[in-house]
Design a protein around this motif. Structure first.
Motif, PDB file in Angstrom:
ATOM      1  N   THR A 261      87.814  34.547 -96.037  1.00 18.51           N
ATOM      2  CA  THR A 261      86.691  34.249 -97.303  1.00 18.51           C
ATOM      3  C   THR A 261      87.252  33.697 -98.537  1.00 18.51           C
TER       4      THR A 261
ATOM      5  N   ASP B 265      81.645  30.126 -93.752  1.00 20.21           N
ATOM      6  CA  ASP B 265      82.096  31.374 -93.519  1.00 20.21           C
ATOM      7  C   ASP B 265      81.013  32.963 -93.231  1.00 20.21           C
TER       8      ASP B 265
ATOM      9  N   SER C 142      80.190  39.876 -98.611  1.00 21.85           N
ATOM     10  CA  SER C 142      80.492  40.485 -97.440  1.00 21.85           C
ATOM     11  C   SER C 142      80.167  41.179 -97.295  1.00 21.85           C
TER      12      SER C 142
ATOM     13  N   SER D 122      86.355  25.364 -95.581  1.00 25.76           N
ATOM     14  CA  SER D 122      86.414  26.094 -96.846  1.00 25.76           C
ATOM     15  C   SER D 122      84.996  24.663 -97.336  1.00 25.76           C
TER      16      SER D 122
END
Ligand code: FAD
Ligand code: AMP
Lengths: 260, 345
Positions: A7, A38, A73, A120
């Protein structure tokens, strides 16, 4: 099982983005977010790793700005984060990007599944997942809308793929690279504990040399960014006594525009 | 020297958008004084390659056997890579689609070649390719070049005009063989379910889209539908019985905002926007959509935008060429009736 997800940070989708006097893309001081596509791949990596009692590593390729996405994340629940930064390498070129990504996967060693988001949100090239799979010689399963089964013991995966023409069920052996669609899951929001963990996380940075590979040479180059010409639309608000009259006038206009 | 174009096929027919890629490639081929070669793999390859000849291709490599009969990434990439390694074409083009993206990206790695995605304009500057593509949801455009012997390029659907057809044009066909067998393939396709309806937003010339405003349907929820959320019932009914008739009269595809998709009014395949599909139709009719920046990202490229919204301040009116301030449940049926009278169907 070791699951990896790639990511990076992208400008907030609501941000004003323009090309500044130096010819660089700018979004002022608006914060970046984890690439919105993502959120689904990270969620899926967390869940799949957990189901197999494995670990989930998140990797970004590029400069420090991507640490924000890595921290997000970790806050969501990825086990560890890693950033690949090869000074001077133009990671906008997909061959450069995929060479570095493949280097990282090989150095990690025991990875069996890589999960990408569809694209993206900023450059929307939709090419990185395929090129990594190809470099590794792994099976590519794209546009996955559901992981039906993932069996670490037998090393197999069964997924539903969503294409323009409909849905297909595919099965393959691991290792594999998959890209997932919006709707595959409901991405979680980071909780307090996760945010604390992310704040404390130290993110190792690997260069090409750290991965034992040569710095890759790009084939493509970005020559320039431009602000697109301002599209001046003269809006005509159609008026009339009632909907029927307005609709009739609109229909007339659409004929004049020759778009019907 | 050659310019290659991959013609995407499905169930023995060409994806008509592939002709747009052929047109983009024809300009490059003309400039380089090279041939224009199509790669056609799968069921009916010969007939499709012949059709491509009528659209301007001079040559074709065709392959139609068990392994490539239907699209399979590994088999198609092997064929493409093998041809590129042997003949080093200057360019390999395809119209950007789910399949072409993965196919060209894979083959570009095999041949260590440059890849440019979703180009909207291509030109040659003393033999060097200059590709323009949008980025940051169309807020910025970028110019790219490539220095590899072969450059792979996907072109955005509807960015190039399909060529005209010459019924007498001929093409020189060469048959090629796959090097892989069914046993070499690592992916097994178990089943294929066609979409209940073909959404195909990216090729559509006209799109009729609905947003959260679809829930304000004045129709009463039938008593046997007590269990469902009334907003969901009303919006679904609106998509089916108010928007779809307008779409049918116009031969249009149905689109939606993310708010409508997330609320369960319509399936994700219909979503237009930054996390849905990017569309560039000639006509986009937005009904009950406010025009958030992420929605604009998907439809700003439409030639003529029409907004139907009860809020005169909605941002969608800033993009629209024509606007009607009013209740979509009055305006859309009236528009459908007016167009039906004019189009005589
Ligand atoms: C990362 C991210 C990605 C996103 N991606 C997308 C995307 O891909 N696509 C997308 O669309 N959005 C996307 N969004 C969401 C976007 O920000 C908006 O929330 C969404 O577009 C709003 O949808 P809407 O216009 O249908 O709803 P609203 O903004 O609620 O607008 C509804 C409109 O309907 C009008 N209305 C209500 N009733 C009637 C009636 N009876 N007649 C006429 N008009 C009526 C109202 O006046 C209002 O203008 C994204 C957001 C984020 C953060
Ligand atoms: N520099 C990067 N580092 C990590 N992941 C990336 C990077 N660039 C793209 N990706 C991921 O690759 C996937 C496909 O994106 P793209 O091919 O850029 O449209 C998405 O999941 C992206 O987040």
């Amino acid at each position: 099982m070791h699951v990896v997800s790639f990511t990076r940070s992208t400008p907030d989708t609501a941000a004003k983005v323009w090309v500044n006097e130096e010819g660089k893309v700018s979004w002022g001081d608006v914060a970046t977010v984890v690439n919105p596509w993502d959120e689904y791949s990270l969620e899926e990596a967390i869940v799949q790793a957990k189901n197999c009692a494995g670990e989930a590593t998140v990797i970004a390729i590029g400069p420090e700005i991507h640490d924000d996405a890595l921290k997000h994340s970790i806050a969501m629940g990825m086990t560890k984060a890693l950033r690949i930064d090869e000074p001077g390498a133009d990671t906008r070129d997909s061959l450069v990007w995929s060479a570095l990504a493949a280097g990282a996967i090989k150095k990690l060693g025991n990875v069996e599944l890589v999960i990408f988001g569809k694209e993206s949100v900023d450059v929307a090239t939709d090419q990185h997942s395929y090129q990594l799979a190809r470099r590794l010689g792994w099976t590519m399963l794209s546009y996955v809308s559901n992981i039906i089964a993932l069996d670490a013991d037998t090393g197999t995966i069964r997924v539903e793929q969503m294409l323009e023409q409909g849905k297909r069920v595919l099965s393959a052996r691991l290792p594999a690279v998959i890209s997932v669609m919006k709707g595959i899951n409901e991405p979680r929001y980071p909780n307090f504990l996760g945010i604390r963990k992310a704040a404390k996380a130290r993110i190792p940075v690997w260069s090409a040399a750290d991965m034992g590979i040569e710095a890759p040479v790009p084939a493509t180059a970005v020559l320039a960014y431009h602000n697109p010409p301002v599209r001046a639309v003269a809006t005509e608000i159609i008026t009339g006594n009632d909907s029927a009259e307005k609709a009739a006038i609109l229909a007339e206009r659409l004929f004049e525009e020759k778009v019907l | 020297m050659s310019v290659y174009v991959w013609i995407e096929t499905y169930s023995g027919r060409a994806n008509p958008s592939s002709w747009e890629a052929l047109a983009a490639a024809a300009t490059l081929a003309e400039n380089l004084e090279s041939d224009l070669t199509t790669l056609v793999f799968g069921e009916n390859a010969r007939a499709i390659a012949t059709e491509a000849g009528r659209f301007g291709a001079t040559n074709a490599y065709i392959c139609d056997d068990e392994v490539v009969n239907e699209y399979r990434l590994e088999a198609y990439a092997q064929l493409m890579t093998d041809l590129v390694k042997r003949h080093q074409p200057a360019f390999v083009l395809a119209v950007a689609s789910s399949r072409s993206r993965e196919l060209l990206a894979s083959s570009a790695v095999d041949t260590e070649s440059g890849l440019i995605a979703e180009a909207t304009d291509l030109r040659l500057d003393r033999g060097r390719i200059i590709a323009t593509r949008p980025a940051y949801a169309g807020k910025v455009s970028m110019e790219m070049t490539s220095n590899s012997a072969t450059t792979y390029i996907t072109v955005r659907g509807r960015a190039f005009q399909a060529p005209s057809k010459d019924a007498n044009a001929t093409v020189s066909l060469a048959e090629i063989q796959t090097a892989l067998t069914m046993n070499d393939l690592s992916v097994e396709a178990e089943a294929f379910t066609d979409s209940a309806e073909n959404v195909n937003l990216t090729d559509a010339a006209i799109i009729v889209s609905g947003g959260r405003g679809m829930a304000n349907n004045p129709k009463a929820v039938p008593s046997d539908q007590d269990a469902v959320d009334p907003n969901v019932w009303k919006a679904k009914d609106g998509f089916e019985n108010t928007l779809r008739p307008l779409a049918s009269v116009l031969g249009a595809a149905l689109g939606a905002s993310r708010a409508a998709v997330d609320a369960g009014y319509i399936s994700y395949e219909h979503q237009v926007g930054q996390t849905g599909k990017v569309v560039n139709p000639d006509l986009y009719i937005a009904c009950g959509i406010s025009g958030a920046i992420q929605h604009q990202a998907g439809m700003r490229g439409s030639k003529i935008i029409v907004a139907i919204n009860k809020d005169a301040e909605a941002p969608i009116f800033k993009l629209a060429r024509y606007g009607i301030v009013g209740n979509l449940y009055d305006v859309v049926p009236a528009l459908t009736a007016a167009l039906r009278r004019k189009l005589g169907s």
